[in-house]
Design a protein around this motif. Sequence first.
Motif, PDB file in Angstrom:
ATOM      1  N   LEU A 166       1.441  -1.273   0.056  1.00 38.02           N
ATOM      2  CA  LEU A 166       0.335  -0.097   0.016  1.00 38.02           C
ATOM      3  C   LEU A 166       0.934   1.160   0.455  1.00 38.02           C
ATOM      4  O   LEU A 166       0.623   1.982  -0.486  1.00 38.02           O
ATOM      5  N   GLN A 215       1.025   3.868  -2.639  1.00 38.36           N
ATOM      6  CA  GLN A 215       0.631   5.337  -2.120  1.00 38.36           C
ATOM      7  C   GLN A 215       1.807   6.610  -2.994  1.00 38.36           C
ATOM      8  O   GLN A 215       1.282   7.322  -3.593  1.00 38.36           O
ATOM      9  N   THR A 228       1.246   8.923  -6.417  1.00 38.78           N
ATOM     10  CA  THR A 228       1.674   9.879  -6.560  1.00 38.78           C
ATOM     11  C   THR A 228       1.928  10.750  -7.318  1.00 38.78           C
ATOM     12  O   THR A 228       2.054  11.738  -8.366  1.00 38.78           O
ATOM     13  N   ALA A 252       5.647   9.311   0.704  1.00 34.49           N
ATOM     14  CA  ALA A 252       4.621   8.258   1.243  1.00 34.49           C
ATOM     15  C   ALA A 252       5.079   7.078   1.872  1.00 34.49           C
ATOM     16  O   ALA A 252       4.244   5.572   2.235  1.00 34.49           O
ATOM     17  N   ARG A 255       4.913   3.513   7.548  1.00 29.51           N
ATOM     18  CA  ARG A 255       3.650   1.860   6.631  1.00 29.51           C
ATOM     19  C   ARG A 255       3.306   1.284   8.563  1.00 29.51           C
ATOM     20  O   ARG A 255       1.585   0.842   7.902  1.00 29.51           O
ATOM     21  N   ALA A 310       0.707  13.833  -1.720  1.00 27.45           N
ATOM     22  CA  ALA A 310       0.961  12.226  -0.905  1.00 27.45           C
ATOM     23  C   ALA A 310       1.014  11.759   0.346  1.00 27.45           C
ATOM     24  O   ALA A 310       0.146  10.942   0.537  1.00 27.45           O
ATOM     25  N   ILE A 360      -3.222  11.802  -0.606  1.00 24.05           N
ATOM     26  CA  ILE A 360      -3.190  10.621  -0.547  1.00 24.05           C
ATOM     27  C   ILE A 360      -3.440   8.988   0.516  1.00 24.05           C
ATOM     28  O   ILE A 360      -4.255   8.309   0.424  1.00 24.05           O
ATOM     29  N   CYS A 361      -2.151   9.174   0.998  1.00 27.05           N
ATOM     30  CA  CYS A 361      -1.946   8.612   2.682  1.00 27.05           C
ATOM     31  C   CYS A 361      -3.479   7.784   3.221  1.00 27.05           C
ATOM     32  O   CYS A 361      -4.118   7.582   3.641  1.00 27.05           O
ATOM     33  N   THR A 418      -6.033   6.858   1.567  1.00 30.11           N
ATOM     34  CA  THR A 418      -6.398   5.414   1.306  1.00 30.11           C
ATOM     35  C   THR A 418      -6.368   4.820   2.250  1.00 30.11           C
ATOM     36  O   THR A 418      -5.681   3.778   2.928  1.00 30.11           O
ATOM     37  N   GLU A 419      -6.277   5.763   3.869  1.00 26.57           N
ATOM     38  CA  GLU A 419      -5.683   4.829   4.954  1.00 26.57           C
ATOM     39  C   GLU A 419      -6.520   3.229   5.792  1.00 26.57           C
ATOM     40  O   GLU A 419      -6.178   2.775   6.121  1.00 26.57           O
ATOM     41  N   ARG A 426      -5.289   0.081   4.636  1.00 24.33           N
ATOM     42  CA  ARG A 426      -4.319  -0.508   5.698  1.00 24.33           C
ATOM     43  C   ARG A 426      -4.286  -1.145   7.154  1.00 24.33           C
ATOM     44  O   ARG A 426      -5.601  -0.146   8.190  1.00 24.33           O
TER      45      ARG A 426
END
Length: 369
Positions: free
Chosen positions: A42, A46, A50, A77, A81, A178, A181-182, A185-186, A189
């Motif tokens: 992921l 990400q 970007t 990004a 993680r 970035a 976007i993180c 789309t969290e 994760r």
Amino acid sequence: MTAQPPSFTPRRLDAARHLLSPDHLLASFALGRQPHLRNSLLAGLQAGLTVVIALPLFYLSPYAHLVGFAALGALVALFGRFEPRAGRSRKVLLAALCQIGAVLFMSAVSWFGAGVLLQLLLLALACGVFFFITVTGRFGPPGALIFVFAAGAAQHPVTGGIEVFERSAATAVVALLAWAICLATEKLRHLPTPERPMPAEPPRPLGHRLIASARIVVGAGIALFASHSFGADHPIWAAMGALAVMQGPQLHINMHRALQRMAGAVLGAMLAWVILVQDPSVWAIIAAIFMLQLLTELVIGANYGLGQIFVTPMALLMSHLAAPGSSGAEMAPERVLDTLLGASVGIAVAVLLSTLDDRHHVATHLAKR
């Protein structure tokens, strides 16, 4: 084999002998499990998204010459993680500040007319400073290398203060993209839970961090000046090779990293040469960076050397974007030589400047095998 008694005092020669033993060298090529592959992939996705959003916009804008620095912003990004939900956002923002700071500082140094030797000295210091920041802040992978890579890219000459601002702004805008976007789309994760803990860097005492940082400055400095004396165009790659080796918490891990980085860089440079010799368009380079980022995260957790096969061409393609007029397929063999030089210097300095605790760790590791 039993552990060494407390009175045993391993010498540097003993540590070197253990590190160079055939069994230990072969262990560098072992494959491990990737229990948290989803989060790693992921993070790669990400960063890749970007890139494919930001770089075409920059390329089609009046600021096409900044596309390489825009690519640097996307790399933030990759951080955080394995953090809890709130922690990820904070780590990405801190990484963005470090990335912007690296570009701003080295661009300003170039603008102020610093000589090459002073620039190399400052890059060596940056290796130690960014290592200390990332370990103290427990940034996690990919660590200080990302910021040192940005500082090296910003070493290219600038024509004035406006260009310093433009470089920094391009990095900042894409880093914020970035981060967004993180956040968006969290939900994809996996978060750490008591039943499913995530990898975490153990805290290191302040004294250990300071010693390791100083050791890295010495190793990176030797690698930088040696590479420059050999006439290399990108001595920062030698410094990165030394940093990658020396940032490991223990000597036996440093040796594994040295061998893995050497082997991966050779294969990765060959792949980069195949790509660059075709004189690819910017669109092809953007697509290649996206794919290489995903492939890196797919394999680097299993073996660092495998990851280097894809990291190396990705770094070379980004360097090509940052300075297309002076970079091309000829970068590939230089990357190999600089990596071999940097990794060799890194492991040598790590052993020569090792503490008694470092050498005891090697002896203990050997005793447990």
